[in-house]
Write an enzyme that holds these catalytic residues in place. Structure first.
Site, PDB file in Angstrom:
ATOM      1  N   ASP A  64       0.816  -1.213   0.000  1.00 28.76           N
ATOM      2  CA  ASP A  64       0.000   0.000   0.000  1.00 28.76           C
ATOM      3  C   ASP A  64       0.852   1.267   0.000  1.00 28.76           C
ATOM      4  O   ASP A  64       0.433   2.322  -0.455  1.00 28.76           O
ATOM      5  CB  ASP A  64      -0.919  -0.025   1.235  1.00 28.76           C
ATOM      6  CG  ASP A  64      -1.653   1.291   1.433  1.00 28.76           C
ATOM      7  OD1 ASP A  64      -2.470   1.626   0.565  1.00 28.76           O
ATOM      8  OD2 ASP A  64      -1.398   1.989   2.435  1.00 28.76           O
TER       9      ASP A  64
ATOM     10  N   LEU B  20      -6.103   7.136   3.131  1.00 25.81           N
ATOM     11  CA  LEU B  20      -6.267   8.176   2.113  1.00 25.81           C
ATOM     12  C   LEU B  20      -5.126   8.215   1.099  1.00 25.81           C
ATOM     13  O   LEU B  20      -5.065   9.100   0.257  1.00 25.81           O
ATOM     14  CB  LEU B  20      -6.382   9.550   2.789  1.00 25.81           C
ATOM     15  CG  LEU B  20      -7.650   9.736   3.644  1.00 25.81           C
ATOM     16  CD1 LEU B  20      -7.569  11.034   4.410  1.00 25.81           C
ATOM     17  CD2 LEU B  20      -8.903   9.714   2.789  1.00 25.81           C
ATOM     18  N   ARG B  21      -4.209   7.231   1.195  1.00 19.85           N
ATOM     19  CA  ARG B  21      -3.073   7.238   0.263  1.00 19.85           C
ATOM     20  C   ARG B  21      -3.537   7.149  -1.186  1.00 19.85           C
ATOM     21  O   ARG B  21      -2.983   7.794  -2.069  1.00 19.85           O
ATOM     22  CB  ARG B  21      -2.126   6.071   0.568  1.00 19.85           C
ATOM     23  CG  ARG B  21      -1.083   6.407   1.593  1.00 19.85           C
ATOM     24  CD  ARG B  21       0.107   5.478   1.530  1.00 19.85           C
ATOM     25  NE  ARG B  21       0.885   5.661   2.739  1.00 19.85           N
ATOM     26  CZ  ARG B  21       0.873   4.821   3.761  1.00 19.85           C
ATOM     27  NH1 ARG B  21       0.135   3.744   3.712  1.00 19.85           N
ATOM     28  NH2 ARG B  21       1.590   5.054   4.833  1.00 19.85           N
ATOM     29  N   GLY B  22      -4.549   6.312  -1.417  1.00 25.86           N
ATOM     30  CA  GLY B  22      -5.056   6.140  -2.783  1.00 25.86           C
ATOM     31  C   GLY B  22      -5.541   7.450  -3.371  1.00 25.86           C
ATOM     32  O   GLY B  22      -5.238   7.785  -4.532  1.00 25.86           O
TER      33      GLY B  22
END
Length: 349
Positions: free
Chosen positions: A205, A286-288
């Site tokens: 991720d 919230l990385r995406g």
């Protein structure tokens, strides 16, 4: 002529690589905006992963560094400067600089933590009171590219250190109460073969993008790839000269995109749509959202635009999200079908 040629090892031209568009785009976007967070490239053996990764470094404009500095320090950017350079500047010292090629550092599979992070000479520190730091690969990779082949076989502890340094832009080494910190901003590129196992979802991720590559099936394309490679092996400099113009054109495009990136904007309604897609796909954290926004801006800048449109988002979103859908370590990574399905529902047209 031969003398000049033998001084540097010839690199296969990036623009001569046939196919593997997904991998090439992911690498280009990461060098335009290193804050995307690197790319994990998974694919079959013998598909040109290492060749392509080494070729991208050859396209980048040279960088200005402080002469004789261990960390490739930038003379004007405080975040890319080592503490010793900051001290010298504060004391008013005049520092000379030089231009170097962007560092391309390979992390060998059997590397230790000391080789990666660097070491402090404790004996010298205690006996003479001098902090002597032997820099590791994270220091050498500052402002460059750090390539880890077979990253899925690397010890999880080292992968954690790599990802922490890539995310924060700093590396801290602590031994016996002595601490040294230095800048370590680099594009992290990992590659591997899925047959040898995947990375844990938590580590995966943290890579900004995930590119999949497959062996080319078309016989005529395969012949073309083999001939291209044979030509390079026979006479590398003739092959490099043949693609010199294309290389220069791409260099110019990348350089312009790097300079224009800060002026690219993305409309609020489009940002909401990106977050809606991440929400529907049940992407953790919230990385995406962040990476998709960054990648879309980098892609728009690459095309010479000042505003992100729908097609820019569609072009990059699978690369940014497919590896974030895997919750169970035993699951396989989505090839992109699931992401595309949701994208088509939320972003029609």
């Amino acid at each position: 002529m031969n003398k000049i040629q033998n001084q540097t090892r010839p690199v296969f031209p990036f623009t001569a690589i046939i196919g593997q568009e997904e991998m090439k785009l992911a690498l280009i976007l990461n060098v335009i905006d290193p804050k995307i967070g690197g790319v994990m490239i998974m694919g079959d053996r013998g598909t040109g992963k290492s060749t392509t990764i080494r070729a991208i470094a050859d396209l980048l404009p040279e960088i200005e560094v402080v002469k004789d500095d261990l960390f490739n320090s930038h003379l004007k950017d405080y975040d890319l400067m080592s503490d010793s350079i900051k001290d010298k500047l504060e004391k008013g010292q005049i520092l000379s600089t030089e231009w170097i090629k962007v560092p391309m550092i390979d992390l060998p599979l059997g590397a230790t933590e000391d080789r990666l992070c660097g070491t402090i000479d404790i004996e010298k520190a205690l006996s003479e009171g001098i902090k002597t730091f032997e820099p590791g690969l994270l220091a050498k990779a500052n402002r460059g590219i750090l390539y880890v082949d077979e990253v899925n076989l690397l010890d999880d502890h080292l992968v954690d250190i790599l990802l922490d340094a890539a995310a924060s832009g700093w590396n801290t080494v602590e031994r016996e109460g002595i601490s040294i910190r230095h800048p370590s901003r680099f594009v992290l590129v990992g590659s591997g073969n899925p047959e040898e196992g995947e990375l844990r979802p938590q580590l995966l991720d943290r890579f900004g993008m995930h590119a999949e590559i497959r062996t080319v099936k078309d016989p005529s394309l395969r012949v073309q790839i083999v001939e291209q490679r044979s030509d390079f092996d026979k006479d590398p400099y003739a092959c490099i000269n043949k693609f010199a113009q294309k290389q220069d054109d791409l260099k110019t495009l990348i350089s312009k995109a790097q300079n224009n990136l800060s002026s690219v904007v993305i409309d609020y309604s489009l940002r909401v749509k990106i977050s809606e897609i991440c929400s529907v796909l049940n992407v953790d954290g919230l990385r995406g959202d962040i990476v998709t926004n960054r990648a879309a801006k980098a892609f728009a800048a690459y095309q010479g635009k000042n505003e992100v449109d729908l097609q820019d988002v569609k072009k990059v979103i699978v690369l940014c999200l497919r590896h974030r859908l895997r919750k169970d370590p035993l699951d396989t990574i989505d090839s992109g079908n699931k992401v595309n399905q949701v994208v088509d529902e939320i972003l029609p047209g």
